[in-house]
Motif scaffolding. Structure first.
Motif, PDB file in Angstrom:
ATOM      1  N   SER A 146       3.343   1.817  -5.226  1.00  0.00           N
ATOM      2  CA  SER A 146       2.205   1.299  -5.996  1.00  0.00           C
ATOM      3  C   SER A 146       0.858   1.516  -5.308  1.00  0.00           C
ATOM      4  O   SER A 146      -0.179   1.459  -5.953  1.00  0.00           O
ATOM      5  N   SER A 147       0.861   1.746  -3.985  1.00  0.00           N
ATOM      6  CA  SER A 147      -0.392   2.014  -3.254  1.00  0.00           C
ATOM      7  C   SER A 147      -0.041   2.516  -1.856  1.00  0.00           C
ATOM      8  O   SER A 147       1.124   2.459  -1.442  1.00  0.00           O
ATOM      9  N   GLY A 148      -1.071   2.954  -1.130  1.00  0.00           N
ATOM     10  CA  GLY A 148      -0.859   3.369   0.250  1.00  0.00           C
ATOM     11  C   GLY A 148      -0.533   2.165   1.133  1.00  0.00           C
ATOM     12  O   GLY A 148       0.298   2.247   2.037  1.00  0.00           O
ATOM     13  N   THR A 149      -1.195   1.061   0.856  1.00  0.00           N
ATOM     14  CA  THR A 149      -0.941  -0.175   1.611  1.00  0.00           C
ATOM     15  C   THR A 149       0.542  -0.552   1.484  1.00  0.00           C
ATOM     16  O   THR A 149       1.205  -0.870   2.476  1.00  0.00           O
ATOM     17  N   ASP A 150       1.058  -0.485   0.257  1.00  0.00           N
ATOM     18  CA  ASP A 150       2.471  -0.841   0.030  1.00  0.00           C
ATOM     19  C   ASP A 150       3.401   0.188   0.670  1.00  0.00           C
ATOM     20  O   ASP A 150       4.467  -0.168   1.176  1.00  0.00           O
TER      21      ASP A 150
ATOM     22  N   THR B 243      -9.986   2.228  12.040  1.00  0.00           N
ATOM     23  CA  THR B 243      -9.283   2.734  10.860  1.00  0.00           C
ATOM     24  C   THR B 243      -9.650   1.827   9.697  1.00  0.00           C
ATOM     25  O   THR B 243     -10.364   0.828   9.858  1.00  0.00           O
ATOM     26  N   PHE B 244      -9.148   2.164   8.491  1.00  0.00           N
ATOM     27  CA  PHE B 244      -9.367   1.275   7.348  1.00  0.00           C
ATOM     28  C   PHE B 244      -8.489   0.032   7.517  1.00  0.00           C
ATOM     29  O   PHE B 244      -7.391   0.102   8.069  1.00  0.00           O
ATOM     30  N   ILE B 245      -8.974  -1.099   7.036  1.00  0.00           N
ATOM     31  CA  ILE B 245      -8.294  -2.393   7.218  1.00  0.00           C
ATOM     32  C   ILE B 245      -6.832  -2.366   6.768  1.00  0.00           C
ATOM     33  O   ILE B 245      -5.977  -3.073   7.322  1.00  0.00           O
ATOM     34  N   ALA B 246      -6.508  -1.530   5.752  1.00  0.00           N
ATOM     35  CA  ALA B 246      -5.149  -1.533   5.190  1.00  0.00           C
ATOM     36  C   ALA B 246      -4.098  -1.141   6.224  1.00  0.00           C
ATOM     37  O   ALA B 246      -2.960  -1.615   6.154  1.00  0.00           O
ATOM     38  N   THR B 247      -4.465  -0.280   7.186  1.00  0.00           N
ATOM     39  CA  THR B 247      -3.491   0.102   8.227  1.00  0.00           C
ATOM     40  C   THR B 247      -3.035  -1.159   8.959  1.00  0.00           C
ATOM     41  O   THR B 247      -1.840  -1.370   9.191  1.00  0.00           O
TER      42      THR B 247
ATOM     43  N   GLU C 163       3.192   7.822  10.459  1.00  0.00           N
ATOM     44  CA  GLU C 163       1.863   8.435  10.352  1.00  0.00           C
ATOM     45  C   GLU C 163       1.150   7.917   9.106  1.00  0.00           C
ATOM     46  O   GLU C 163       1.726   7.923   8.021  1.00  0.00           O
ATOM     47  N   ASP C 164      -0.075   7.472   9.298  1.00  0.00           N
ATOM     48  CA  ASP C 164      -0.900   7.095   8.151  1.00  0.00           C
ATOM     49  C   ASP C 164      -1.754   8.319   7.796  1.00  0.00           C
ATOM     50  O   ASP C 164      -2.748   8.621   8.453  1.00  0.00           O
ATOM     51  N   ALA C 165      -1.284   9.034   6.758  1.00  0.00           N
ATOM     52  CA  ALA C 165      -1.979  10.263   6.341  1.00  0.00           C
ATOM     53  C   ALA C 165      -2.729  10.028   5.028  1.00  0.00           C
ATOM     54  O   ALA C 165      -2.899  10.951   4.230  1.00  0.00           O
ATOM     55  N   SER C 166      -3.186   8.802   4.851  1.00  0.00           N
ATOM     56  CA  SER C 166      -3.881   8.440   3.603  1.00  0.00           C
ATOM     57  C   SER C 166      -5.112   9.301   3.357  1.00  0.00           C
ATOM     58  O   SER C 166      -5.568   9.417   2.228  1.00  0.00           O
ATOM     59  N   GLN C 167      -5.652   9.879   4.428  1.00  0.00           N
ATOM     60  CA  GLN C 167      -6.859  10.700   4.277  1.00  0.00           C
ATOM     61  C   GLN C 167      -6.555  12.166   4.584  1.00  0.00           C
ATOM     62  O   GLN C 167      -7.470  12.940   4.869  1.00  0.00           O
ATOM     63  N   ALA C 168      -5.281  12.547   4.540  1.00  0.00           N
ATOM     64  CA  ALA C 168      -4.940  13.876   5.087  1.00  0.00           C
ATOM     65  C   ALA C 168      -3.863  14.625   4.292  1.00  0.00           C
ATOM     66  O   ALA C 168      -3.025  15.314   4.866  1.00  0.00           O
TER      67      ALA C 168
ATOM     68  N   PHE D 126       1.043   8.021   2.547  1.00  0.00           N
ATOM     69  CA  PHE D 126      -0.205   8.498   1.957  1.00  0.00           C
ATOM     70  C   PHE D 126      -0.695   7.479   0.940  1.00  0.00           C
ATOM     71  O   PHE D 126       0.100   6.976   0.139  1.00  0.00           O
ATOM     72  N   SER D 127      -1.980   7.229   0.935  1.00  0.00           N
ATOM     73  CA  SER D 127      -2.601   6.539  -0.191  1.00  0.00           C
ATOM     74  C   SER D 127      -2.914   7.615  -1.226  1.00  0.00           C
ATOM     75  O   SER D 127      -3.264   8.735  -0.880  1.00  0.00           O
ATOM     76  N   LEU D 128      -2.786   7.265  -2.490  1.00  0.00           N
ATOM     77  CA  LEU D 128      -3.185   8.198  -3.556  1.00  0.00           C
ATOM     78  C   LEU D 128      -4.290   7.552  -4.387  1.00  0.00           C
ATOM     79  O   LEU D 128      -4.393   7.751  -5.600  1.00  0.00           O
TER      80      LEU D 128
ATOM     81  N   ALA E 231     -10.159   8.452  -4.874  1.00  0.00           N
ATOM     82  CA  ALA E 231     -11.114   9.287  -4.137  1.00  0.00           C
ATOM     83  C   ALA E 231     -10.474  10.144  -3.040  1.00  0.00           C
ATOM     84  O   ALA E 231     -11.162  10.924  -2.383  1.00  0.00           O
ATOM     85  N   LYS E 232      -9.171  10.013  -2.837  1.00  0.00           N
ATOM     86  CA  LYS E 232      -8.531  10.772  -1.745  1.00  0.00           C
ATOM     87  C   LYS E 232      -8.446  12.264  -2.085  1.00  0.00           C
ATOM     88  O   LYS E 232      -8.624  12.652  -3.240  1.00  0.00           O
ATOM     89  N   ASN E 233      -8.086  13.093  -1.094  1.00  0.00           N
ATOM     90  CA  ASN E 233      -7.950  14.541  -1.358  1.00  0.00           C
ATOM     91  C   ASN E 233      -6.971  14.770  -2.512  1.00  0.00           C
ATOM     92  O   ASN E 233      -7.161  15.668  -3.326  1.00  0.00           O
TER      93      ASN E 233
HETATM   94  C1  LIG Z   1      -6.360   5.192   6.489  1.00  0.00           C
HETATM   95  C2  LIG Z   1      -5.943   4.420   5.269  1.00  0.00           C
HETATM   96  N1  LIG Z   1      -4.810   3.679   5.320  1.00  0.00           N
HETATM   97  C3  LIG Z   1      -4.400   2.994   4.261  1.00  0.00           C
HETATM   98  C4  LIG Z   1      -5.098   3.001   3.059  1.00  0.00           C
HETATM   99  C5  LIG Z   1      -4.633   2.136   1.938  1.00  0.00           C
HETATM  100  O1  LIG Z   1      -4.332   2.818   0.778  1.00  0.00           O
HETATM  101  P1  LIG Z   1      -4.440   2.132  -0.662  1.00  0.00           P
HETATM  102  O2  LIG Z   1      -5.879   1.909  -0.959  1.00  0.00           O
HETATM  103  O3  LIG Z   1      -3.822   3.157  -1.562  1.00  0.00           O
HETATM  104  O4  LIG Z   1      -3.648   0.882  -0.618  1.00  0.00           O
HETATM  105  C6  LIG Z   1      -6.259   3.782   2.964  1.00  0.00           C
HETATM  106  C7  LIG Z   1      -7.052   3.919   1.731  1.00  0.00           C
HETATM  107  O5  LIG Z   1      -7.474   3.167   0.991  1.00  0.00           O
HETATM  108  C8  LIG Z   1      -6.708   4.495   4.102  1.00  0.00           C
HETATM  109  O6  LIG Z   1      -7.821   5.234   4.059  1.00  0.00           O
END
Ligand SMILES: Cc1ncc(COP(=O)(O)O)c(C=O)c1O
Length: 365
Positions: free
Chosen positions: A55-59, A82-86, A154-159, A177-179, A182-184
């Motif tokens: 459902s998300s990159g966070t999940d 990094t982004f807070i979600a990591t 690996e958190d490849a949410s931006q890669a 990966f987050s999808l 705005a991601k690639n």
């Molecule tokens: C580095 C990183 N990790 C995790 C996330 C979380 O992904 P999401 O927003 O899809 O939950 C993001 C993006 O938002 C991100 O840039």
């Protein structure tokens, strides 16, 4: 000028509408064929055997951490920048988060400092390919003591697609990966995905994203409702076909920026020197960051700070042991980084305007 102009994606809208119509007619909104097709194609694209849509990159990150059976005192090491979600995905599992400072050249986890942080309690490391730049997973694997199993997630949410340029990535136990749009590679809503080469983990992940079940009303594991949506999968299938081209476009713009921005002595631009990059973001470092951002804003050029606060500075983590600690390089970067517009099919005239205005700003320094 917008930070991202999504026009380059709009050309796909008529295909999306056709595909969404098919789903509306079939009523297969949850875990429809499109999800399985996208998983297969994304796994292949990313050089992996299996993929599980979420459902998300966070999940995705939470689920990957969940199946490695973290115990209460287990430590998970993540970069302080990094982004807070990591950090939050790890926090939800109730593990102990250990922050690691970043390398001032790569802006990624500092591998020498990481080595010193590895302890008997370390259960996982989450390197982040921040901004689209490759963290050196081969080197990270080498510093892990042989006698201990430490998972690399690996958190490849931006890669997305970074493996086409770097052979050092997506070789950990899991890559997530987050999808986010705005991601690639982004959905037109929330979505995420996990890739792995391990069949057993793949099956478990498929179960726990779906209430612990593969067969309807049979629940063998404690699970969650963290599935990828069929409509988003259909949209992602179309966009995946474009990803290689889009990443090439980003790299081309970055090369153009590099040439000019490298000449400005008040800017730190090391993008072309180290590590492969798919330029989810083009980040410049300068002690004049705030003034430069105000100036560009006046010239109608949108910029964003990724990220203005390091993980240890967020009030939400006030009870964590890292809250009062200092992460010197990460904090310096948070105070001096600025992301300038970069997106596929960005007009040359806009690229030139960004360069012209940055140069104009520094002319008087
Ligand atoms: C580095 C990183 N990790 C995790 C996330 C979380 O992904 P999401 O927003 O899809 O939950 C993001 C993006 O938002 C991100 O840039």
């Amino acid at each position: 000028m917008k930070f991202i102009d999504f026009k380059y994606q709009k050309k796909l809208n008529s295909k999306h509408i056709k595909n969404i119509n098919k789903i509306l007619n079939k009523n297969n909104f949850i875990l429809g064929n499109e999800v399985h097709n996208f998983e297969k194609k994304f796994a292949k694209f990313s050089g992996s055997k299996y993929a599980v849509g979420t459902s998300s990159g966070t999940d995705a990150l939470f689920l990957a951490l969940k199946i490695i059976n973290l115990k209460k005192d287990d430590e998970v090491i993540i970069p302080a920048h990094t982004f807070i979600a990591t950090a939050l995905s790890a926090y939800y599992t109730k593990c102990k988060i250990v922050l690691c400072d970043i390398d001032p050249n790569t802006l990624l986890i500092d591998i020498d400092k990481l080595q010193k942080l590895i302890s008997k309690k370390t259960k996982a490391i989450i390197p982040v390919h921040l901004y689209g730049r490759a963290a050196d997973i081969i080197k990270i694997k080498k510093i892990i003591p042989k006698k201990k199993k430490i998972f690399i997630i690996e958190d490849a949410s931006q890669a997305h697609g970074l493996n086409y340029y770097s052979k050092k990535v997506f070789i950990g136990d899991f890559t997530i990966f987050s999808l986010y749009p705005a991601k690639n590679l982004g959905a037109n809503g929330d979505a995420g995905i996990i890739i792995t080469n391990k069949k057993n983990d793949y099956i478990k992940l498929k179960m726990i994203r779906n209430w612990g079940s593969i067969t309807k009303y049979e629940h063998k594991l404690i699970g969650y409702n963290m599935r990828m949506d069929t409509i988003q999968a259909a949209i992602l299938l179309e966009k995946l076909k474009k990803l290689k081209y889009w990443n090439k476009q980003r790299k081309k713009i970055a090369k153009f920026y590099n040439l000019e921005l490298n000449k400005i002595k008040y800017l730190k631009i090391n993008h072309n020197l180290i590590n492969d990059h798919v330029y989810h973001l083009y980040v410049i470092i300068t002690k004049f960051r705030n003034k430069l951002q105000t100036y560009l804003n006046k010239k109608k050029i949108d910029t964003i700070i990724h990220y203005p606060k390091t993980i240890n500075k967020h009030l939400s983590f006030k009870n964590e042991s890292f809250y009062k600690k200092k992460y010197k390089i990460s904090e310096e970067i948070a105070n001096s980084c600025l992301s300038i517009p970069i997106y596929p099919e960005m007009k040359i005239k806009d690229q030139k305007k960004v360069l012209r205005e940055i140069k104009n700003f520094f002319k008087f320094k």
